[in-house]
Write a protein that holds these residues in place. Structure first.
Motif, PDB file in Angstrom:
ATOM      1  N   TYR A   1     -51.351 -15.587 -29.107  1.00 20.71           N
ATOM      2  CA  TYR A   1     -51.717 -14.171 -29.241  1.00 20.71           C
ATOM      3  C   TYR A   1     -50.857 -13.298 -28.332  1.00 20.71           C
ATOM      4  CZ  TYR A   1     -54.725 -10.085 -29.719  1.00 20.71           C
ATOM      5  OH  TYR A   1     -55.212  -8.837 -29.986  1.00 20.71           O
ATOM      6  N   ASN A   2     -50.514 -13.795 -27.155  1.00 18.77           N
ATOM      7  CA  ASN A   2     -49.636 -13.048 -26.252  1.00 18.77           C
ATOM      8  C   ASN A   2     -48.258 -12.854 -26.881  1.00 18.77           C
ATOM      9  OD1 ASN A   2     -51.569 -12.806 -24.253  1.00 18.77           O
ATOM     10  ND2 ASN A   2     -50.971 -14.709 -23.255  1.00 18.77           N
ATOM     11  N   TRP A   3     -47.743 -13.882 -27.536  1.00 18.60           N
ATOM     12  CA  TRP A   3     -46.440 -13.771 -28.209  1.00 18.60           C
ATOM     13  C   TRP A   3     -46.502 -12.771 -29.353  1.00 18.60           C
ATOM     14  CZ3 TRP A   3     -42.166 -14.992 -26.028  1.00 18.60           C
ATOM     15  CH2 TRP A   3     -42.149 -15.984 -25.058  1.00 18.60           C
ATOM     16  N   LEU A   4     -47.600 -12.793 -30.099  1.00 17.51           N
ATOM     17  CA  LEU A   4     -47.770 -11.830 -31.187  1.00 17.51           C
ATOM     18  C   LEU A   4     -47.765 -10.408 -30.635  1.00 17.51           C
ATOM     19  CD1 LEU A   4     -48.369 -11.244 -34.178  1.00 17.51           C
ATOM     20  CD2 LEU A   4     -50.806 -11.468 -33.620  1.00 17.51           C
ATOM     21  N   ASN A   5     -48.430 -10.212 -29.517  1.00 24.19           N
ATOM     22  CA  ASN A   5     -48.462  -8.892 -28.890  1.00 24.19           C
ATOM     23  C   ASN A   5     -47.069  -8.463 -28.434  1.00 24.19           C
ATOM     24  OD1 ASN A   5     -49.476  -6.531 -27.852  1.00 24.19           O
ATOM     25  ND2 ASN A   5     -50.151  -7.456 -25.956  1.00 24.19           N
ATOM     26  N   ILE A   6     -46.327  -9.375 -27.831  1.00 24.28           N
ATOM     27  CA  ILE A   6     -44.958  -9.059 -27.382  1.00 24.28           C
ATOM     28  C   ILE A   6     -44.077  -8.698 -28.573  1.00 24.28           C
ATOM     29  CG2 ILE A   6     -42.859 -10.072 -26.394  1.00 24.28           C
ATOM     30  CD1 ILE A   6     -44.754 -11.656 -24.496  1.00 24.28           C
ATOM     31  N   ILE A   7     -44.203  -9.444 -29.644  1.00 25.33           N
ATOM     32  CA  ILE A   7     -43.389  -9.186 -30.840  1.00 25.33           C
ATOM     33  C   ILE A   7     -43.731  -7.830 -31.459  1.00 25.33           C
ATOM     34  CG2 ILE A   7     -42.975  -9.945 -33.215  1.00 25.33           C
ATOM     35  CD1 ILE A   7     -43.257 -12.855 -32.094  1.00 25.33           C
ATOM     36  N   THR A   8     -45.026  -7.542 -31.605  1.00 26.63           N
ATOM     37  CA  THR A   8     -45.408  -6.260 -32.217  1.00 26.63           C
ATOM     38  C   THR A   8     -45.016  -5.081 -31.333  1.00 26.63           C
ATOM     39  OG1 THR A   8     -47.665  -6.457 -31.363  1.00 26.63           O
ATOM     40  CG2 THR A   8     -47.271  -7.200 -33.631  1.00 26.63           C
ATOM     41  N   MET A   9     -45.139  -5.231 -30.019  1.00 23.96           N
ATOM     42  CA  MET A   9     -44.719  -4.157 -29.110  1.00 23.96           C
ATOM     43  C   MET A   9     -43.206  -3.948 -29.181  1.00 23.96           C
ATOM     44  SD  MET A   9     -46.998  -2.533 -27.387  1.00 23.96           S
ATOM     45  CE  MET A   9     -48.710  -2.672 -26.914  1.00 23.96           C
ATOM     46  N   SER A  10     -42.456  -5.041 -29.300  1.00 23.93           N
ATOM     47  CA  SER A  10     -40.996  -4.936 -29.400  1.00 23.93           C
ATOM     48  C   SER A  10     -40.592  -4.229 -30.682  1.00 23.93           C
ATOM     49  CB  SER A  10     -40.364  -6.324 -29.341  1.00 23.93           C
ATOM     50  OG  SER A  10     -40.659  -6.944 -28.114  1.00 23.93           O
ATOM     51  N   ILE A  11     -41.238  -4.585 -31.778  1.00 21.88           N
ATOM     52  CA  ILE A  11     -40.942  -3.929 -33.059  1.00 21.88           C
ATOM     53  C   ILE A  11     -41.288  -2.449 -32.977  1.00 21.88           C
ATOM     54  CG2 ILE A  11     -41.596  -3.796 -35.494  1.00 21.88           C
ATOM     55  CD1 ILE A  11     -41.963  -6.882 -35.378  1.00 21.88           C
ATOM     56  N   ALA A  12     -42.433  -2.121 -32.389  1.00 20.94           N
ATOM     57  CA  ALA A  12     -42.834  -0.719 -32.231  1.00 20.94           C
ATOM     58  C   ALA A  12     -41.821   0.047 -31.381  1.00 20.94           C
ATOM     59  CB  ALA A  12     -44.226  -0.628 -31.624  1.00 20.94           C
ATOM     60  N   THR A  13     -41.301  -0.593 -30.343  1.00 18.96           N
ATOM     61  CA  THR A  13     -40.315   0.056 -29.477  1.00 18.96           C
ATOM     62  C   THR A  13     -39.024   0.342 -30.233  1.00 18.96           C
ATOM     63  OG1 THR A  13     -41.242  -1.014 -27.524  1.00 18.96           O
ATOM     64  CG2 THR A  13     -38.984  -0.184 -27.344  1.00 18.96           C
ATOM     65  N   VAL A  14     -38.542  -0.636 -30.981  1.00 19.64           N
ATOM     66  CA  VAL A  14     -37.311  -0.455 -31.759  1.00 19.64           C
ATOM     67  C   VAL A  14     -37.500   0.648 -32.801  1.00 19.64           C
ATOM     68  CG1 VAL A  14     -35.782  -1.568 -33.440  1.00 19.64           C
ATOM     69  CG2 VAL A  14     -36.430  -2.779 -31.357  1.00 19.64           C
ATOM     70  N   LEU A  15     -38.634   0.638 -33.493  1.00 21.00           N
ATOM     71  CA  LEU A  15     -38.893   1.670 -34.497  1.00 21.00           C
ATOM     72  C   LEU A  15     -39.031   3.055 -33.866  1.00 21.00           C
ATOM     73  CD1 LEU A  15     -41.367  -0.179 -36.894  1.00 21.00           C
ATOM     74  CD2 LEU A  15     -38.986   0.438 -37.346  1.00 21.00           C
ATOM     75  N   THR A  16     -39.577   3.122 -32.663  1.00 16.85           N
ATOM     76  CA  THR A  16     -39.691   4.402 -31.966  1.00 16.85           C
ATOM     77  C   THR A  16     -38.303   4.947 -31.625  1.00 16.85           C
ATOM     78  OG1 THR A  16     -41.836   3.804 -31.044  1.00 16.85           O
ATOM     79  CG2 THR A  16     -40.614   5.543 -29.913  1.00 16.85           C
TER      80      THR A  16
END
Length: 76
Positions: A42-57
């Motif tokens: 779950y921690n990895w999923l959170n890191i991945i989704t936050m990274s994707i959100a950052t790139v999209l931002t």
């Protein structure tokens, strides 16, 4: 000197809308206390989704600035 485009509206792009959705998902995953239930992945999923959100931002911000510059150039 930069001029403000007070008479021009730049509509929300697909990238901006996708960014908003991804930010919602990433923040929701970060706030939900599911890690003890589902495990360490779950921690990895959170890191991945936050990274994707950052790139999209960052991409959405680039598009917004680019479109503003184009609108200003067309204005004259």
């Amino acid at each position: 000197r930069l001029a403000v485009l007070s008479d021009h509206v730049i509509p929300a792009s697909r990238g901006g809308k996708l960014k908003t959705i991804m930010q919602f998902v990433a923040i929701s995953l970060a706030l939900l206390p599911l890690q003890p239930i589902v495990g360490d992945w779950y921690n990895w999923l959170n890191i991945i989704t936050m990274s994707i959100a950052t790139v999209l931002t960052l991409w959405s911000g680039y598009e917004y600035v680019r479109d503003g510059i184009r609108a200003r150039a067309q204005k004259g």
